[in-house]
Design a protein around this motif. Structure first.
Motif, PDB file in Angstrom:
ATOM      1  N   CYS A   1      23.635  36.156  19.877  1.00 29.41           N
ATOM      2  CA  CYS A   1      24.119  35.149  18.930  1.00 29.41           C
ATOM      3  C   CYS A   1      24.021  35.663  17.504  1.00 29.41           C
ATOM      4  N   GLU A   2      24.855  35.091  16.639  1.00 26.57           N
ATOM      5  CA  GLU A   2      24.773  35.364  15.210  1.00 26.57           C
ATOM      6  C   GLU A   2      24.545  34.047  14.484  1.00 26.57           C
ATOM      7  N   CYS A   3      23.914  34.144  13.319  1.00 27.33           N
ATOM      8  CA  CYS A   3      23.555  32.938  12.572  1.00 27.33           C
ATOM      9  C   CYS A   3      23.671  33.204  11.076  1.00 27.33           C
ATOM     10  N   GLN A   4      24.133  32.215  10.371  1.00 23.05           N
ATOM     11  CA  GLN A   4      24.158  32.251   8.913  1.00 23.05           C
ATOM     12  C   GLN A   4      23.337  31.076   8.399  1.00 23.05           C
ATOM     13  N   VAL A   5      22.497  31.351   7.391  1.00 27.39           N
ATOM     14  CA  VAL A   5      21.649  30.323   6.794  1.00 27.39           C
ATOM     15  C   VAL A   5      22.117  30.092   5.365  1.00 27.39           C
ATOM     16  N   PHE A   6      22.410  28.838   5.063  1.00 23.93           N
ATOM     17  CA  PHE A   6      22.919  28.447   3.750  1.00 23.93           C
ATOM     18  C   PHE A   6      21.928  27.536   3.036  1.00 23.93           C
ATOM     19  N   ALA A   7      21.853  27.660   1.722  1.00 25.54           N
ATOM     20  CA  ALA A   7      21.158  26.688   0.882  1.00 25.54           C
ATOM     21  C   ALA A   7      22.234  25.749   0.345  1.00 25.54           C
ATOM     22  N   ILE A   8      21.964  24.466   0.453  1.00 28.33           N
ATOM     23  CA  ILE A   8      22.917  23.452  -0.001  1.00 28.33           C
ATOM     24  C   ILE A   8      22.406  22.906  -1.328  1.00 28.33           C
ATOM     25  N   PRO A   9      23.152  23.137  -2.421  1.00 26.30           N
ATOM     26  CA  PRO A   9      22.717  22.610  -3.715  1.00 26.30           C
ATOM     27  C   PRO A   9      23.030  21.120  -3.839  1.00 26.30           C
ATOM     28  N   ALA A  10      22.443  20.480  -4.831  1.00 30.52           N
ATOM     29  CA  ALA A  10      22.736  19.064  -5.080  1.00 30.52           C
ATOM     30  C   ALA A  10      24.220  18.882  -5.387  1.00 30.52           C
ATOM     31  N   GLU A  11      24.800  19.850  -6.063  1.00 32.82           N
ATOM     32  CA  GLU A  11      26.240  19.842  -6.357  1.00 32.82           C
ATOM     33  C   GLU A  11      26.773  21.252  -6.155  1.00 32.82           C
ATOM     34  N   GLY A  12      27.998  21.341  -5.709  1.00 34.95           N
ATOM     35  CA  GLY A  12      28.611  22.646  -5.543  1.00 34.95           C
ATOM     36  C   GLY A  12      28.628  23.116  -4.096  1.00 34.95           C
ATOM     37  N   ALA A  13      29.077  24.329  -3.929  1.00 39.19           N
ATOM     38  CA  ALA A  13      29.283  24.899  -2.598  1.00 39.19           C
ATOM     39  C   ALA A  13      27.986  25.464  -2.021  1.00 39.19           C
ATOM     40  N   PRO A  14      27.869  25.452  -0.682  1.00 40.42           N
ATOM     41  CA  PRO A  14      26.714  26.095  -0.035  1.00 40.42           C
ATOM     42  C   PRO A  14      26.628  27.573  -0.407  1.00 40.42           C
TER      43      PRO A  14
ATOM     44  N   GLY B   1      28.593  26.269  19.401  1.00 41.51           N
ATOM     45  CA  GLY B   1      27.361  26.739  18.774  1.00 41.51           C
ATOM     46  C   GLY B   1      26.463  25.589  18.376  1.00 41.51           C
ATOM     47  N   ALA B   2      25.595  25.852  17.407  1.00 38.56           N
ATOM     48  CA  ALA B   2      24.623  24.849  16.977  1.00 38.56           C
ATOM     49  C   ALA B   2      24.423  24.921  15.474  1.00 38.56           C
ATOM     50  N   THR B   3      24.066  23.777  14.901  1.00 34.60           N
ATOM     51  CA  THR B   3      23.726  23.691  13.479  1.00 34.60           C
ATOM     52  C   THR B   3      22.430  22.918  13.346  1.00 34.60           C
TER      53      THR B   3
ATOM     54  N   ALA C   1      17.434  27.998  -2.661  1.00 36.97           N
ATOM     55  CA  ALA C   1      17.036  26.865  -3.490  1.00 36.97           C
ATOM     56  C   ALA C   1      18.100  25.790  -3.319  1.00 36.97           C
ATOM     57  N   GLY C   2      17.753  24.577  -3.616  1.00 33.49           N
ATOM     58  CA  GLY C   2      18.698  23.473  -3.478  1.00 33.49           C
ATOM     59  C   GLY C   2      18.002  22.274  -2.884  1.00 33.49           C
ATOM     60  N   VAL C   3      18.768  21.464  -2.148  1.00 32.63           N
ATOM     61  CA  VAL C   3      18.200  20.244  -1.576  1.00 32.63           C
ATOM     62  C   VAL C   3      18.089  20.312  -0.051  1.00 32.63           C
ATOM     63  N   ARG C   4      18.788  21.275   0.562  1.00 32.26           N
ATOM     64  CA  ARG C   4      18.832  21.320   2.025  1.00 32.26           C
ATOM     65  C   ARG C   4      19.155  22.739   2.475  1.00 32.26           C
ATOM     66  N   LEU C   5      18.652  23.101   3.652  1.00 32.37           N
ATOM     67  CA  LEU C   5      19.043  24.345   4.316  1.00 32.37           C
ATOM     68  C   LEU C   5      19.906  23.990   5.510  1.00 32.37           C
ATOM     69  N   ARG C   6      20.888  24.826   5.788  1.00 32.70           N
ATOM     70  CA  ARG C   6      21.745  24.634   6.963  1.00 32.70           C
ATOM     71  C   ARG C   6      21.931  25.988   7.637  1.00 32.70           C
ATOM     72  N   ALA C   7      21.624  26.038   8.928  1.00 30.63           N
ATOM     73  CA  ALA C   7      21.847  27.255   9.717  1.00 30.63           C
ATOM     74  C   ALA C   7      22.904  26.954  10.768  1.00 30.63           C
ATOM     75  N   VAL C   8      23.862  27.863  10.881  1.00 29.67           N
ATOM     76  CA  VAL C   8      24.966  27.722  11.831  1.00 29.67           C
ATOM     77  C   VAL C   8      24.970  28.963  12.714  1.00 29.67           C
ATOM     78  N   ALA C   9      24.859  28.758  14.034  1.00 28.93           N
ATOM     79  CA  ALA C   9      24.813  29.886  14.967  1.00 28.93           C
ATOM     80  C   ALA C   9      25.861  29.724  16.045  1.00 28.93           C
ATOM     81  N   ARG C  10      26.327  30.870  16.539  1.00 32.15           N
ATOM     82  CA  ARG C  10      27.280  30.864  17.643  1.00 32.15           C
ATOM     83  C   ARG C  10      26.992  32.059  18.543  1.00 32.15           C
ATOM     84  N   VAL C  11      27.420  31.919  19.787  1.00 29.95           N
ATOM     85  CA  VAL C  11      27.265  33.002  20.755  1.00 29.95           C
ATOM     86  C   VAL C  11      28.372  34.022  20.522  1.00 29.95           C
ATOM     87  N   ILE C  12      27.983  35.277  20.407  1.00 28.86           N
ATOM     88  CA  ILE C  12      28.953  36.369  20.283  1.00 28.86           C
ATOM     89  C   ILE C  12      29.431  36.793  21.667  1.00 28.86           C
ATOM     90  N   ASP C  13      28.461  36.927  22.602  1.00 30.49           N
ATOM     91  CA  ASP C  13      28.778  37.316  23.974  1.00 30.49           C
ATOM     92  C   ASP C  13      27.624  36.893  24.864  1.00 30.49           C
TER      93      ASP C  13
END
Length: 141
Positions: A111-124, A34-36, A91-103
């Motif tokens: 494809c499916e994708c999840q978008v995360f906010a990355i905080p300065a501290e703690g879990a996405p 996939g891709a990030t 909100a946070g310091v960065r966004l991260r999107a992770v996608a993969r091919v389903i079929d």
């Protein structure tokens, strides 16, 4: 005929997209799994309440889905369509999107994708979930 993409070639394609450069998108992972893509959060990307604008999340999901599809179908691909569900404000310091091919077939990939906010501290924090279809097109890069 598909054109196989390496991480370096995929990054050069991203660098050739003026809007991707404008938002500061970075391709941090690319391959058969996939891709990030990531975007540093800055004030110009926020809406009136201080959260990242939904359009930025949609762009990130769309482009990451297309890169995931391209890893399977080759370099000449376009998004045929996608849907996104916003789960919580970003909100946070960065966004991260992770996608993969389903079929995938020879000409299209779902494809499916999840978008995360990355905080300065703690879990996405998962902020959005998307699904899309990528199609191979006849076009030279």
């Amino acid at each position: 005929m598909t054109t196989a993409l390496s991480l370096d070639l995929a990054r050069s394609v991203l660098a050739a997209q003026p809007f991707s450069v404008l938002v500061g998108a970075e391709l941090t992972a690319f391959g058969p799994e996939g891709a990030t893509l990531e975007i540093p959060i800055r004030d110009e990307l926020r809406q009136q309440f201080g959260y990242v604008h939904g359009g930025v999340l949609a762009y990130l999901a769309d482009n990451t889905i297309t890169y995931a599809g391209g890893a399977t179908l080759g370099a000449n691909v376009l998004t045929a369509g996608f849907s996104i569900t916003y789960l919580r404000p970003a909100a946070g310091v960065r966004l991260r999107a992770v996608a993969r091919v389903i079929d995938a077939t020879r000409r299209q990939a779902v494809c499916e994708c999840q978008v995360f906010a990355i905080p300065a501290e703690g879990a996405p924090v998962l902020c959005a979930s998307a699904q899309g279809t990528v199609r191979a097109v006849e076009r030279e890069l």
